[in-house]
Design an enzyme around this catalytic site. Structure first.
Site, short mmCIF file in Angstrom:
data_model
loop_
_atom_site.label_atom_id
_atom_site.label_comp_id
_atom_site.label_asym_id
_atom_site.label_seq_id
_atom_site.Cartn_x
_atom_site.Cartn_y
_atom_site.Cartn_z
N ASP A 194 -8.67 -15.18 -17.60
CA ASP A 194 -9.39 -15.85 -16.63
C ASP A 194 -10.34 -16.77 -17.06
O ASP A 194 -11.23 -16.46 -18.16
CB ASP A 194 -9.90 -14.66 -16.10
N HIS A 210 -3.99 -17.45 -6.18
CA HIS A 210 -5.07 -16.62 -5.15
C HIS A 210 -6.39 -17.27 -4.94
O HIS A 210 -7.29 -16.73 -4.35
CB HIS A 210 -5.17 -15.37 -5.78
N ASP A 211 -6.53 -18.51 -5.56
CA ASP A 211 -7.63 -19.25 -5.40
C ASP A 211 -7.49 -20.59 -4.47
O ASP A 211 -8.65 -21.06 -4.11
CB ASP A 211 -8.29 -19.41 -6.81
N ASP A 250 -1.71 -1.21 -3.97
CA ASP A 250 -1.77 -0.57 -5.18
C ASP A 250 -0.63 -0.38 -6.20
O ASP A 250 0.59 -1.09 -5.72
CB ASP A 250 -2.21 1.02 -4.84
N ASP A 272 -3.96 -9.32 -16.11
CA ASP A 272 -5.06 -10.35 -15.99
C ASP A 272 -6.05 -9.85 -16.79
O ASP A 272 -6.37 -8.48 -16.83
CB ASP A 272 -5.68 -10.61 -14.55
N GLU A 309 -6.24 -19.69 -18.13
CA GLU A 309 -6.92 -20.45 -16.79
C GLU A 309 -8.03 -21.36 -16.94
O GLU A 309 -8.88 -20.79 -17.61
CB GLU A 309 -7.32 -19.69 -15.74
N ASP A 357 0.72 -1.22 -0.09
CA ASP A 357 0.02 0.03 -0.05
C ASP A 357 0.93 1.28 -0.08
O ASP A 357 1.61 1.32 0.90
CB ASP A 357 -0.97 0.05 1.25
C1 GLC Z 1 -10.87 -17.23 -11.88
C2 GLC Z 1 -10.21 -16.28 -10.81
C3 GLC Z 1 -10.82 -16.30 -9.57
C4 GLC Z 1 -12.23 -15.82 -9.80
C5 GLC Z 1 -13.01 -16.44 -11.11
C6 GLC Z 1 -13.99 -15.50 -11.71
O1 GLC Z 1 -11.23 -18.52 -11.43
O2 GLC Z 1 -9.02 -16.82 -10.67
O3 GLC Z 1 -10.51 -15.48 -8.70
O4 GLC Z 1 -13.06 -15.44 -8.77
O5 GLC Z 1 -12.16 -16.80 -12.04
O6 GLC Z 1 -13.59 -14.47 -12.35
#
Ligand code: GLC
Length: 543
Positions: free
Chosen positions: A208, A333-334, A37, A106, A271, A29
């Protein structure tokens, strides 16, 4: 080790490099609001240079109502004020490039925010010109949703809209309506957004959830999930058979690739959480290439045993189509962090695995510190998935907590209260203290990256044997005359494994300078070692 040179032109930067994922809300931050940020990331670029990573991937920073923390985009060609301005972005990009690193953004093609102007228009009336940009369907005669499809984040995948009485489809939150990729105007608009960033100099995109781009137009009901068991999240009741991985996805990826190929040396990462056989289709074909790196997430769910990991490596390498480049992901992050999945004792072993496998590694921020999932109390939950389907362990807040930089209040991340709590052990587990400690995971990660970069066998070489013997997984990496073996002890006991060697190049448990060359390699509990074998390894290592 036989010295061999790798010429720059021989491989693309993304084949030689290590990618580092930043979750921007949690890295640094700079303006005292408790949320990371872009200017904060710029301040920390020297750290990333020191660590030695080649590319940074930023989770979304576009304008967003933040229903899904940026994965609900309301403007594809802007920056959310929470993260800064377009100028801040350009500055971050320039400073990243100045340090010889690449920047990957992303890009969220499957859905927009329900506050995106396109959706506001689309929902305004049944004959709005943007109506067909999203997936609208009539209710069943009973008034119920068009079929039994479920949202990934809980509840039906359909929401009824008062204005027309029709339902719109959303694979994720109701605030994330799916775009209709069968509409050429949608494709064109999204290509324009890619051009916007490519022309600014962005080096690539992580796309994504691309397996979700299309759904069965016949709206066939999904069958029950044969693997569903009581106690599992209700979002898993049905198999998502008719909601994901339709063949039309490949055309869209080929279209994205045509866009990026018009620029020099850009990368597309995709992804798609799918079985390995299906992931391969995301590479596209020689005539219609898809993404260069469809994420390989299979280490995340793998059984943490030498034999299972060995089988996975062999299977993945065997499935790769000719000319396609592998990649490996240990965390993101998931998903639960690696240190929590395998335990603190094995975090270093896991890092050595990631950084010595064949293929581009993606390292998730703070995994280089061995950060574990941070416990989140019910009042602290921010993740919409956990809020909608509480108690099934779906929550992703524990893996998105702030980067601990030092032992000062709020760990040097912010001067305010951080948006998610810090790890309880930040006073000791932080960048500053691990930088000063030669035996830390951070220093090991840096050494591994440096060794990988200067050793073609590790960076781009092929495999020799890949074998497991009890708790020890061994694989060779080869490039010309250069040959290294990696031996990983997955157990908590000391083992001796037959591995004729001249030298231990790097170990996860500290220097081994006193080591005598020999035919038996001693591996301490959870130790991984990179060694110079005396001869080509073959035979005698069966599982
Ligand atoms: C992907 C992202 C995840 C998000 C989802 C919907 O799986 O990695 O964090 O919530 O898509 O966009």
């Amino acid at each position: 080790m036989t010295p061999v040179e790798l010429h720059n032109g021989d491989f693309a930067w993304w084949q030689r490099g290590v990618i580092y994922q930043i979750y921007p809300r949690s890295f640094q931050d700079s303006n005292g609001d408790g949320i990371g940020d872009l200017a904060g990331i710029t301040q920390r670029l020297d750290y990333l240079r020191w660590l030695g990573v080649d590319a940074i991937w930023l989770s979304p920073v576009n304008p967003s109502p933040m229903a899904d923390f940026g994965y609900d985009v309301s403007d594809y060609v802007g920056i959310d004020p929470i993260f800064g301005t377009l100028d801040d972005f350009d500055n971050l990009l320039a400073e990243t490039h100045r340090r010889g690193m690449k920047l990957i953004m992303d890009f969220v093609p499957n859905h927009t925010s329900d506050q995106h102007p396109w959706f506001l228009e689309s929902r305004a009336s049944a004959d709005n010109p943007k109506r067909d940009w999203y997936v609208w369907r009539d209710a069943r005669p009973s008034g119920a949703a068009p079929n039994n499809w479920l949202s990934e984040f809980g509840g039906p995948a359909w929401t009824r809209d008062e204005i027309t009485g029709q339902y719109y489809y959303h694979a994720y939150l109701p605030q994330q309506p799916d775009l209709n990729w069968r509409n050429p105007a949608v494709r064109e608009a999204m290509h324009q957004a890619l051009h916007f960033w490519l022309a600014r100099g962005v080096d690539g995109f992580r796309l994504d959830t691309v397996h979700h781009l299309f759904e069965d137009p016949g709206l066939t009901d999904n069958p029950p999930n044969p693997d569903f068991r009581p106690g599992m999240s209700p979002t898993l009741t049905f198999a998502r058979k008719h909601q994901v991985d339709l063949p039309e996805v490949q055309e869209v990826l080929a279209g994205f690739r045509r866009v990026t190929d018009a620029y020099d040396a850009r990368l597309l990462v995709g992804e798609a959480y799918l079985p390995l056989e299906k992931v391969m289709a995301y590479y596209g074909t020689p005539h219609a290439p898809g993404v260069q790196l469809p994420f390989n997430f299979h280490l995340i769910g793998a059984t943490w045993k030498a034999s299972a990991i060995g089988d996975l490596i062999t299977q993945y390498d065997g499935l790769l189509p000719p000319g396609c480049w592998p990649n490996w992901v240990l965390g993101n992050h998931d998903r639960t962090r690696i240190a929590s999945r395998v335990g603190a004792d094995s975090a270093a072993l896991a890092t050595m695995l990631l950084l010595t496998l064949r293929g581009t590694p993606t390292l998730y921020y703070a995994d280089e510190l061995g950060l574990a999932d941070v416990p989140i109390s019910p009042e602290q939950v921010r993740d919409p998935w956990e809020l909608r389907v509480p108690g099934f362990g779906s929550g992703r807040d524990p893996v998105r907590t702030p980067m601990p930089w030092d032992g000062s209040p709020h760990a040097g991340f912010t001067t305010a209260t951080p948006w998610l709590p810090l790890n309880g052990d930040f006073a000791v587990r932080n960048v500053e203290s691990q930088r000063a400690d030669a035996a830390s995971l951070l220093r090991l990660t840096r050494d591994l990256i440096a060794l990988r970069q200067r050793t073609p066998a590790l960076c781009v070489g092929g495999y020799g044997i890949i074998e497991s013997r009890g708790d020890v997984l061994t694989y060779e990496r080869l490039w010309g005359e250069q040959r290294l073996a990696i031996a990983l002890n997955f157990s908590g006991t000391t083992v001796y494994t037959p591995l004729p060697h001249t030298r231990v190049v790097l170990s996860t448990v500290g220097p081994r300078t006193a080591e005598l060359p020999g035919s038996l390699l001693c591996l301490r509990p959870f130790e991984g070692a990179i060694i110079e074998p005396t001869q080509q390894l073959h035979g005698g290592f069966s599982a």
